[in-house]
Design a protein around this motif. Structure first.
Motif, PDB file in Angstrom:
ATOM      1  N   ILE B  14       0.835  -1.202   0.000  1.00  0.00           N
ATOM      2  CA  ILE B  14       0.000   0.000   0.000  1.00  0.00           C
ATOM      3  C   ILE B  14       0.871   1.253   0.000  1.00  0.00           C
ATOM      4  O   ILE B  14       0.622   2.207  -0.745  1.00  0.00           O
ATOM      5  N   ARG B  15       1.956   1.223   0.781  1.00  0.00           N
ATOM      6  CA  ARG B  15       2.870   2.364   0.801  1.00  0.00           C
ATOM      7  C   ARG B  15       3.485   2.614  -0.571  1.00  0.00           C
ATOM      8  O   ARG B  15       3.632   3.753  -0.998  1.00  0.00           O
ATOM      9  N   GLU B  16       3.858   1.499  -1.229  1.00  0.00           N
ATOM     10  CA  GLU B  16       4.439   1.645  -2.572  1.00  0.00           C
ATOM     11  C   GLU B  16       3.452   2.314  -3.512  1.00  0.00           C
ATOM     12  O   GLU B  16       3.806   3.204  -4.278  1.00  0.00           O
ATOM     13  N   GLN B  17       2.198   1.838  -3.448  1.00  0.00           N
ATOM     14  CA  GLN B  17       1.172   2.419  -4.304  1.00  0.00           C
ATOM     15  C   GLN B  17       1.027   3.903  -4.028  1.00  0.00           C
ATOM     16  O   GLN B  17       0.939   4.718  -4.947  1.00  0.00           O
ATOM     17  N   ALA B  18       1.026   4.241  -2.734  1.00  0.00           N
ATOM     18  CA  ALA B  18       0.882   5.645  -2.359  1.00  0.00           C
ATOM     19  C   ALA B  18       2.063   6.445  -2.875  1.00  0.00           C
ATOM     20  O   ALA B  18       1.901   7.576  -3.343  1.00  0.00           O
ATOM     21  N   ALA B  19       3.259   5.837  -2.819  1.00  0.00           N
ATOM     22  CA  ALA B  19       4.451   6.549  -3.283  1.00  0.00           C
ATOM     23  C   ALA B  19       4.362   6.824  -4.774  1.00  0.00           C
ATOM     24  O   ALA B  19       4.734   7.904  -5.239  1.00  0.00           O
TER      25      ALA B  19
END
Lengths: 326, 386
Positions: B14-19
């Motif tokens: 999820i963090r990667e997607q947000a990044a």
């Protein structure tokens, strides 16, 4: 991007409706960037063309003649430089962006052809006679000038490499005078001097704020040159290798402080490896001296690598934490 | 099944997607920080350079440990070396599990080194003890790689797994005499196609989110193996050397024309499909394989001298890339020449740079290191951020 993730994030109230709509729109547009693919093709094209032309010239040198080739190289070089001067953005001591995506390649082409031009003149017509230093001095001056004037890191690297060559050339003729034993020691001292010089330039670059983004390139070349020279000195002056080991440790300590200050993981890694090579050399040397003919030193050597490896792992992990916390 | 904490892996995703969304200017800094605080990740994942250092050092430690072990039993080494390798493999595996479970290492360099060394020495020991042949070796590798991929989701392990699967089919086929040997290329092509389709189906399942990297690597390997098992050069030279066909200089293989069609058509097919489906992996593979066409044709039919080919290809490439740059200046058909932030599936950001989103500095950390085009050509990297 996975739209379900953002749906969930939106439902949880973590992202605004505005942002969600934007992401959804982006996803629907599905814009695919082929930036790096095209850049790679372009680079490959430049490489293939120059290599192909090089072979063509080489194979047909009898029919073409040297003057024609020299003229051709000079024309390409002059044309490229002309393009660069015409299209460049105004000079500044800060970072200057390239005016378009082809500019950097053309500048590189200009510099490479200039080097070929000088090399060709020297090889075919012996322009500078035996003063080989001059043959690398002119390209060096031009490269440094281009690197700063047009702001190109690649050309700067070429220039630094050329500086090393030039120093090598100015040193080696002295070799003939000296006896053979001094051959490599001269190279080692030159290397040390060059490395220190580069570190000094790096320091000036950042403290005086002249093309500050060049600092990494200088420091990178400088660090490697200094540490390789130290290692070489250790191996070469085997009688006093412990003294050189202390010099190496001193340098490493200096670079370590610097890396911590700049939060550079890259420098931490390379100085760790250099220090490890130096220390292992000393330890193995000592073990060899106490060798009693049985396997004891061998066991100790193996144990040394295991224990020192674990120690370095722990220290790397700690340094990593230190830099991240800083 | 997977050794790493799967909740954290999910949070990391999820963090990667947000990044990625942040890099595309869809999210602002506060939103990113909010997401990061809501989805905690407590893996130990150091900087890339520290990872390289840890990998090298762990490898040194393990190799010398094995050496020390061997030194202890120097007299009877040849008898027990197989068992010792297996014992050592289990020791390193125990260390690996400890690092992952207790110390939360994820791609730290130490876990990579432990995984690879334990897998390699397990294979070496087993193969040595059982005196395994080609087929048996492939089966051993397959089993080890299958377990490692499922448990640690290692990308390269995924590729090894796929290659060993192909190896099994290859050696099974060769056991069926001349007919088996004749159909090897078609069998490998069929397997590649089936695996590719299966993997693409599997990518969509949510269960496989943790393995998405492995699946990308396997689909890439499948695209390559599909081409090379039909490539004329590969088929001809392999049948010549491995199957002792003893072809004369200019002699063709049976069904040579079919393989010539494969050699030329498949890359073009990939290119068209890749552009249609906007599949960047396929486009890249296709571009690579165009070079393979040229090499294959040049090997058998000298149409032009090598330097003439290089020069023409160079000019063509420059013209095409210049034309495309101008053409795609404004996005067309969903393609753009502009650099959008790294895409999720292929241009995966370094995890480390993703986590840096917490301490955003306003510019993208991922795009700074590897742009060889602009003024930051060479020199090891663009800035002192390493």
């Amino acid at each position: 991007m996975s739209i379900t993730v953002f749906e969930q994030l939106h439902a949880e109230g973590l992202i605004s409706a505005d942002a969600y709509a934007k992401i959804k729109l982006n996803k629907e547009k599905q814009l695919l960037s082929v930036h790096w693919e095209i850049k790679t093709l372009l680079y490959l094209g430049v490489f293939l063309l120059s290599a192909g032309l090089g072979i063509l010239v080489y194979k047909n040198i009898d029919t073409i003649g040297h003057q024609v080739i020299l003229l051709f190289i000079a024309l390409v070089c002059a044309g490229s430089f002309f393009y660069c001067f015409k299209n460049k953005l105004p000079f500044s001591t800060g970072k200057v962006a390239a005016p378009n995506s082809f500019f950097d390649y053309i500048l590189l082409l200009a510099c490479c052809t200039f080097i070929s031009f000088i090399a060709y003149l020297q090889y075919q017509y012996n322009l500078f006679g035996n003063r080989y230093g001059l043959a690398s001095f002119f390209p060096m001056v031009l490269l440094f000038f281009s690197a700063y004037y047009f702001d190109h890191l690649g050309v700067l690297s070429l220039a630094i490499a050329n500086l090393a060559t030039w120093l090598g050339f100015t040193v080696t003729p002295l070799q003939i005078l000296a006896s053979n034993d001094f051959n490599s020691s001269r190279i080692i001292f030159t290397g040390l001097a060059l490395g220190v010089l580069l570190m000094f330039i790096a320091w000036v670059t950042s403290s005086r704020n002249i093309k500050k983004h060049f600092e990494f390139t200088y420091a990178n070349f400088g660090t490697h040159t200094v540490l390789v020279s130290c290692l070489a000195a250790m191996f070469h002056f085997s009688a006093v290798y412990l003294v050189w080991f202390l010099v190496l440790l001193g340098m490493i300590y200096f670079f370590y402080r610097k890396a911590l200050q700049e939060k550079s993981f890259y420098f931490i890694l390379i100085i760790t490896l250099y220090a490890y090579i130096g220390t292992s050399y000393v330890v193995l040397n000592l073990l060899e001296q106490v060798g009693t003919g049985d396997l004891a030193p061998l066991y100790l050597g193996f144990l040394y690598f295991i224990i020192s490896g674990i120690g370095l792992v722990l220290s790397l992990v700690r340094t990593n934490k230190k830099i991240k916390a800083a | 099944m997977i050794a790493y904490n799967s909740l954290w892996l999910h949070n990391l995703f999820i963090r990667e997607q947000a990044a990625v969304a942040f890099h595309q200017n869809c999210l602002d800094k506060e939103e990113c920080e909010l997401i990061n605080s809501k989805y905690p990740v407590h893996f130990y994942t150091p900087n890339l350079f520290i990872r390289i250092g840890l990998f090298i050092l762990t490898t040194v430690i393990l190799i010398f440990s094995f050496g020390l072990l061997a030194l202890l039993f120097l007299d009877s080494l040849d008898k027990i070396v197989g068992g010792m390798a297996i014992f050592f493999a289990f020791l390193s595996y125990a260390a690996l599990e400890y690092m992952v479970q207790a110390k939360n290492h994820l791609q730290s360099g130490a876990d990579d080194a432990l995984l690879w060394i334990s897998a390699c020495s397990l294979f070496g020991g087993t193969s040595y003890l059982t005196n395994a042949g080609d087929l048996a070796n492939c089966i051993i590798i397959f089993i080890i790689a299958l377990y490692s991929t499922l448990r640690f989701a290692d990308r390269v392990m995924g590729a090894v797994l796929y290659i060993s699967l192909l190896g099994i089919f290859f050696f099974v086929c060769t056991r069926f005499g001349p007919l088996g040997k004749a159909i090897v290329p078609f069998v490998i092509m069929a397997i590649s196609a089936i695996i590719y389709l299966l993997v693409n189906k599997a990518k969509r399942l949510k269960v496989n989110q943790l393995y998405s990297n492995c699946l990308v690597v396997v689909s890439l390997a499948a695209l390559l193996s599909f081409y090379f098992s039909g490539n004329y050069y590969v088929v001809r030279e392999l049948s010549n050397t491995v199957f002792n066909l003893n072809l004369a200089q200019n002699e063709s293989i049976p069904f040579g024309w079919l393989f010539w069609i494969f050699t030329v058509v498949i890359p073009l097919f990939y290119l068209v499909k890749g552009i249609q489906k906007k599949d960047i992996v396929m486009i890249r593979v296709a571009l690579l394989l165009v070079a393979a066409i040229i090499f294959t044709v040049h090997y058998y039919y000298t149409v032009a001298s090598i330097e003439a080919i290089m020069t023409t290809a160079g000019v063509l490439l420059m013209v095409v890339s210049y034309g495309l740059t101008r053409y795609l200046d404004t996005p067309k058909y969903g393609f753009t020449i502009l650099e959008i932030a790294p895409q999720d599936a292929t241009g995966k950001l370094q995890i480390e740079s993703l986590l840096q989103v917490q301490s955003l500095t306003g510019k993208s950390a991922g795009s700074d290191g590897n742009n060889f085009g602009g003024g930051s050509f060479g020199g090891g990297g663009a800035s002192g951020e390493f």
